[in-house]
Scaffold this motif. Sequence first.
Motif, PDB file in Angstrom:
ATOM      1  N   HIS A  37      -9.611  -9.589   1.378  1.00 46.00           N
ATOM      2  CA  HIS A  37      -8.376  -8.661   1.320  1.00 46.00           C
ATOM      3  C   HIS A  37      -7.619  -8.299   2.629  1.00 46.00           C
ATOM      4  O   HIS A  37      -6.333  -8.607   2.010  1.00 46.00           O
ATOM      5  CB  HIS A  37      -8.913  -7.395   0.862  1.00 46.00           C
ATOM      6  N   ILE A  38      -8.072  -8.575   3.403  1.00 45.91           N
ATOM      7  CA  ILE A  38      -7.230  -8.546   4.990  1.00 45.91           C
ATOM      8  C   ILE A  38      -6.141  -9.746   5.144  1.00 45.91           C
ATOM      9  O   ILE A  38      -5.078  -9.557   5.266  1.00 45.91           O
ATOM     10  CB  ILE A  38      -7.967  -8.301   5.894  1.00 45.91           C
ATOM     11  N   GLU A  82       3.099  -2.702   9.345  1.00 47.94           N
ATOM     12  CA  GLU A  82       2.995  -3.964  10.461  1.00 47.94           C
ATOM     13  C   GLU A  82       3.503  -3.331  11.502  1.00 47.94           C
ATOM     14  O   GLU A  82       4.403  -2.469  11.589  1.00 47.94           O
ATOM     15  CB  GLU A  82       4.158  -5.112   9.731  1.00 47.94           C
ATOM     16  N   ASN A  95      -1.295  -5.794  11.037  1.00 39.74           N
ATOM     17  CA  ASN A  95      -1.809  -4.253  11.185  1.00 39.74           C
ATOM     18  C   ASN A  95      -2.888  -4.578  12.084  1.00 39.74           C
ATOM     19  O   ASN A  95      -4.180  -5.304  11.642  1.00 39.74           O
ATOM     20  CB  ASN A  95      -2.248  -3.854   9.919  1.00 39.74           C
ATOM     21  N   GLU A  99      -6.636  -3.574  10.620  1.00 33.61           N
ATOM     22  CA  GLU A  99      -7.271  -4.327   9.560  1.00 33.61           C
ATOM     23  C   GLU A  99      -7.553  -5.435  10.215  1.00 33.61           C
ATOM     24  O   GLU A  99      -8.485  -6.225  10.011  1.00 33.61           O
ATOM     25  CB  GLU A  99      -6.221  -4.717   8.569  1.00 33.61           C
ATOM     26  N   ALA A 111      -3.034  -1.297  -4.297  1.00 33.21           N
ATOM     27  CA  ALA A 111      -1.734  -1.794  -4.005  1.00 33.21           C
ATOM     28  C   ALA A 111      -1.087  -0.903  -3.773  1.00 33.21           C
ATOM     29  O   ALA A 111       0.378  -1.315  -3.145  1.00 33.21           O
ATOM     30  CB  ALA A 111      -1.335  -2.502  -5.522  1.00 33.21           C
ATOM     31  N   LEU A 127      -8.193  -1.017   0.663  1.00 28.72           N
ATOM     32  CA  LEU A 127      -7.482  -2.453   0.790  1.00 28.72           C
ATOM     33  C   LEU A 127      -7.009  -2.878  -0.589  1.00 28.72           C
ATOM     34  O   LEU A 127      -5.871  -3.711  -0.671  1.00 28.72           O
ATOM     35  CB  LEU A 127      -8.548  -3.574   1.379  1.00 28.72           C
ATOM     36  N   MET A 150       0.737  -2.038   3.907  1.00 30.21           N
ATOM     37  CA  MET A 150       0.526  -2.268   5.095  1.00 30.21           C
ATOM     38  C   MET A 150       1.644  -1.927   6.132  1.00 30.21           C
ATOM     39  O   MET A 150       2.757  -2.345   5.941  1.00 30.21           O
ATOM     40  CB  MET A 150       0.096  -3.815   5.185  1.00 30.21           C
ATOM     41  N   HIS A 175      -3.687  -9.704   2.624  1.00 30.88           N
ATOM     42  CA  HIS A 175      -2.362  -8.690   2.790  1.00 30.88           C
ATOM     43  C   HIS A 175      -1.654  -9.281   3.893  1.00 30.88           C
ATOM     44  O   HIS A 175      -0.370  -9.221   4.214  1.00 30.88           O
ATOM     45  CB  HIS A 175      -3.215  -7.395   3.650  1.00 30.88           C
ATOM     46  N   HIS A 176      -2.120 -10.532   5.049  1.00 31.99           N
ATOM     47  CA  HIS A 176      -1.414 -10.917   5.859  1.00 31.99           C
ATOM     48  C   HIS A 176      -0.904 -12.428   5.467  1.00 31.99           C
ATOM     49  O   HIS A 176      -0.316 -13.025   6.272  1.00 31.99           O
ATOM     50  CB  HIS A 176      -2.145 -11.126   7.066  1.00 31.99           C
ATOM     51  N   GLN A 177      -0.853 -12.633   4.241  1.00 28.15           N
ATOM     52  CA  GLN A 177      -0.364 -14.360   3.494  1.00 28.15           C
ATOM     53  C   GLN A 177      -1.421 -15.275   4.343  1.00 28.15           C
ATOM     54  O   GLN A 177      -0.663 -16.298   4.589  1.00 28.15           O
ATOM     55  CB  GLN A 177       0.969 -14.175   3.764  1.00 28.15           C
TER      56      GLN A 177
END
Length: 438
Positions: free
Chosen positions: A400-401, A278, A317, A320, A272, A269, A276, A404-406
């Motif tokens: 961190h997940i 999607e 994802n 995730e 960088a 995760l 991801m 990743h998904h803002q």
Amino acid sequence: MSDFWQRAFVYPFFLFLLSLLVWAVAGALPAALFFAFGTSLRLFFHLRNLAALDRWVADPETRDVPDGSGQWEDAFSQLDKLTRQHRKEREQHSAALHQMEQATSALPEGVVILNEADRIEWCNPLAERHFGLDGGRDIGQQITYLARQPQFVQYLAMKNFAEPLVLRDMRYGDMVLSVKLIAYGSNKRLLISRDITHLERIETMRRDFVANVSHELRTPLTVVNGFVETLQDMPNLENDMARRALHLMGEQTVRMESLVDDLLTLSRLENAQNAMQEERVEVMELMRTLLEEGRSLSNGHHQLRLEIESQARLSGNTNELHSAFGNLVTNAVRYTPYGGDIVLRWEETADGHLKFSVKDSGIGIAPQHLPRLTERFYRVDRSRSRETGGTGLGLAIVKHIVIHHQAQLDVASEEGHGSTFSIVFPAKRRWVEVNSSA
């Protein structure tokens, strides 16, 4: 002021008296000519001083203030005093500005001053190197014309500067910048940049080390666990001490395998370069899966239920999100006493955000622990975490997940009265079906 008018009328008064005397002696015409000559002489005097003033105004930096005479002498004297005072103040301001420029040039960060339209007003030499600017040529230019990285342009447009932006400058290859905007004054902003290339390399080395060590540990742990299970199943093992030792070895081996798996997940995760993938996330199906997993882990000791208030699906994802949601459910089961309630909820907020939350009636968390919950290996109660089999990495993985998904992780808890962990997704994460026939 009275002295000024007295001096101003001395010459006209005496000229008038002399003209009357000429009139009495020589007649009206000579008196008129005498008065006109005296007035013209006075006018020439004023025009000569005005010309001197005009020459000085045209180039006040290199010329001295004229001396003048009469009332003009007083005026020029006052003007000279004001000019000297102004020059002194300007020199002081210039010295202060020079000191400020020297100080900002010595800073370990790049500094750019932007106006309300994001145009450059000033920058220090380090900022010139960071962004490829020219302090003389680029003043007045919009910063996005010169720093065109899409992430940076988006960062400016979002106007949310709570967190710094990590920017990898393509023009300089390996350079990594940490960029932050700070509002000040009247609609002005400071753009602060810091070179974190060295720190980024150290962090990369740390991640690679953890990933490599974890990967290398997986095989021997699997072998050891296999032999432990084999020894436990041997029918002629009658020594109670040996059975207990093998049981403890098996528990610790499983715990180590879980720790290795979490370290590898966290390393993946944090990398960088792993973009991801999607897809459409069927949240309702995922919620039902989480409910079954939670009930299996609870083994009937808790009351688990779903509250689905929205049918919205996510763009993200699935694996995730399953890991993040599952970690929250697992923590709720582990830290809720037997007989407690656990609620899994999926809803849409009033502002259009989508929220997944896990609410429990567990032991709760003291306020001083809340800011550090997502740190690696941080445990509120180390003894209880060890008993429940926690690795101390679950919430770090969740964080961190979420990034990743803002999304945003919110925690509301009161010691002794349970906790609510929520993941709030922005409206743009809602999955919208595209009509292919359109």
